[in-house]
Design an enzyme around this catalytic site. Structure first.
Site, short mmCIF file in Angstrom:
data_model
loop_
_atom_site.label_atom_id
_atom_site.label_comp_id
_atom_site.label_asym_id
_atom_site.label_seq_id
_atom_site.Cartn_x
_atom_site.Cartn_y
_atom_site.Cartn_z
N GLU A 95 0.74 -1.07 0.11
CA GLU A 95 0.64 -0.74 0.22
C GLU A 95 1.01 1.35 0.12
O GLU A 95 1.83 0.95 0.78
CB GLU A 95 -0.94 -0.25 1.37
CG GLU A 95 -2.35 0.74 1.02
CD GLU A 95 -2.60 -0.50 -0.29
OE1 GLU A 95 -3.33 -0.06 -0.54
OE2 GLU A 95 -3.32 -1.15 0.33
N GLY A 97 -17.47 2.28 -5.53
CA GLY A 97 -16.61 2.91 -4.09
C GLY A 97 -17.01 2.83 -2.88
O GLY A 97 -16.37 3.50 -2.32
N GLY A 105 -14.31 0.38 -2.46
CA GLY A 105 -12.45 0.47 -2.75
C GLY A 105 -12.02 -1.49 -3.50
O GLY A 105 -10.94 -1.61 -3.40
N LEU A 106 -13.21 -1.89 -3.72
CA LEU A 106 -13.12 -2.44 -4.96
C LEU A 106 -12.88 -2.17 -6.52
O LEU A 106 -12.96 -3.37 -7.61
CB LEU A 106 -13.76 -3.74 -4.81
CG LEU A 106 -14.78 -4.19 -3.42
CD1 LEU A 106 -15.73 -5.03 -3.26
CD2 LEU A 106 -13.24 -4.91 -2.99
N ASP A 159 -5.37 -0.84 -10.58
CA ASP A 159 -6.63 -0.84 -10.42
C ASP A 159 -7.69 -1.88 -11.77
O ASP A 159 -7.87 -2.86 -12.59
CB ASP A 159 -7.89 -0.40 -10.72
CG ASP A 159 -7.67 0.80 -8.62
OD1 ASP A 159 -6.50 -0.56 -8.12
OD2 ASP A 159 -8.23 0.95 -8.62
#
Ligand code: ADP
Ligand code: MG
Length: 387
Positions: free
Chosen positions: A36, A123, A125-126, A174
């Protein structure tokens, strides 16, 4: 709704709206197991695609325009292939952007009809937006370009769409995860060289559960930019491009010359890089206990050194630890959103029950729970029979 039910429904809606059948495509949302705040430091991220998808039925229409129906939002949009202005509906801007970005790269896009829907929570976070982008990028590559656009370019087409049509200045993770995802595998992406490698993720006896705090703390002083600036200052002081190339020994040597804050920010980034590598070794050895331990270390670093946690996320992490969850950490940028939890099957139900009850008692609302399984990314689900 299961993915199979969604497909059935989409095929029905397509037939009602446009008549007949089209190819069915899907692409996935993603998790990031570890790594992260490493992307902008030239480090590693470690994502995988999940069993939550955006699915579309798509068929060329022989016209110069695109006609799309969003089943979930119940909206229909048309746009011309030579039109300058993106549609105003936010979901349609993603599709418009994908068309444009393919064309900009010399790829072919002809008119098509499509209906789509999804079960990636929005929304949370996936990355439902990356799933949407890569579903259409994959479909248009298959239908109009004979799959000649390589997969990395498909991911970049999605990323550029976010930048140029949706006002989101995101990295590549992503879209990369959504395009390259493979069942039972996580991917280590080197954000400096863009090299990637698959690692087996078959946690027999364990599950992955996301706990979405459903809080988002809006902070006034651009904390993300400040974190970046700290990292850049330390890298500069070390005479290197990014913290990717720093060790803790290097950092200790300049400790006296930098602020305590910068020191701890850089410490987190350097340690996080090593944690990703340790997790790779652990996965190769099937050692999920070590994976979990590293996840807790990441949470701790994000909370204490990088200072991007918040009360709610620390609470979720504490409850997980207390209950014997194998690994738990903040997923995403921080200041709200989800924790990702690796836990034994046998603990799943009691953990979910207790974490919801205790969070609700303390913060007045229940977190949202998402069970996820590491699955395939962008793909052709079904080919329509040839006319
Ligand atoms: P996320 O973190 O999930 O990517 P974003 O705000 O980046 O959140 O993207 C969400 C947007 O993606 C939505 O506002 C919508 O425009 C589009 N989107 C995602 N899922 C769907 C869906 N099932 N149907 C229509 N649009 C969707
Ligand atoms: Mg998004």
């Amino acid at each position: 709704m299961t993915t199979e039910e969604m497909q059935k429904n989409l095929e029905k809606v397509f037939a009602e709206r446009f008549g007949g059948e089209g190819n069915v495509y899907a692409s996935a949302g993603r998790i990031n197991l570890i790594g992260e705040h490493t992307d902008y430091n030239g480090g590693f991220v470690f994502p995988g695609a999940i069993d939550k998808v955006i699915m579309a039925v798509v068929r060329p229409n022989g016209m110069e325009k695109v006609r799309v129906f969003s089943v979930d939002i119940d909206q229909y949009v048309e746009f011309g292939l030579r039109e300058e202005d993106a549609p105003k509906e936010s979901w349609a801007r993603y599709i418009f952007g994908i068309c444009r970005e393919i064309q900009k790269r010399g790829g072919d896009v002809k008119g098509f009809d499509a209906v789509f829907a999804g079960n990636v929570p929005l929304g949370a976070g996936l990355s439902s937006s990356a799933a949407l982008e890569s579903c259409f990028a994959f479909a248009l590559n298959d239908l109009f370009n004979g799959n000649s656009i390589d997969k990395f370019e498909l991911a970049k087409i999605g990323q550029s769409t976010e930048h140029n049509y949706c006002g989101v200045n995101c990295g590549i993770m992503d879209q990369f995860a959504s395009v390259f995802g493979r069942k039972g595998n996580l991917m280590r992406l080197d954000c400096r060289s863009m090299e990637y490698e698959y690692f087996p993720f078959n946690p027999d006896g364990y599950r992955l559960v996301l706990v979405d705090s459903r809080v988002k703390h809006e902070l006034a002083d651009s904390p993300y930019n400040k974190r970046r600036e700290s990292c850049e200052r330390v890298a500069k002081r070390l005479g290197i491009e990014t913290l990717r190339d720093a060790t803790m020994e290097d950092l200790e040597k300049i400790k006296g010359d930098i602020t305590a804050e910068d020191f701890f920010r850089a410490k987190f980034v350097i340690e996080e890089k090593d944690r990703v590598l340790a997790v790779c070794d652990a996965l190769n050895a099937g050692d999920y206990e070590t994976v979990g331990k590293k996840m807790y270390e990441t949470h701790n670093g994000l909370s204490k050194d990088y200072e991007v946690s918040c009360e709610e996320l620390d609470f979720l992490n504490d409850v997980a630890k207390e209950m014997g969850v194998t690994g738990s950490r903040i997923m995403g940028g921080g200041f709200g959103g989800c924790t990702i939890n690796l836990l034994p099957d046998s603990l799943h139900d009691s953990f979910v029950k207790e974490v919801c009850a205790r969070f609700n008692e303390k913060y007045g609302h229940e977190p949202q729970i998402y069970d996820v399984v590491i699955s395939d990314g962008a793909r052709l689900v079904k080919e329509a029979p040839k006319a």
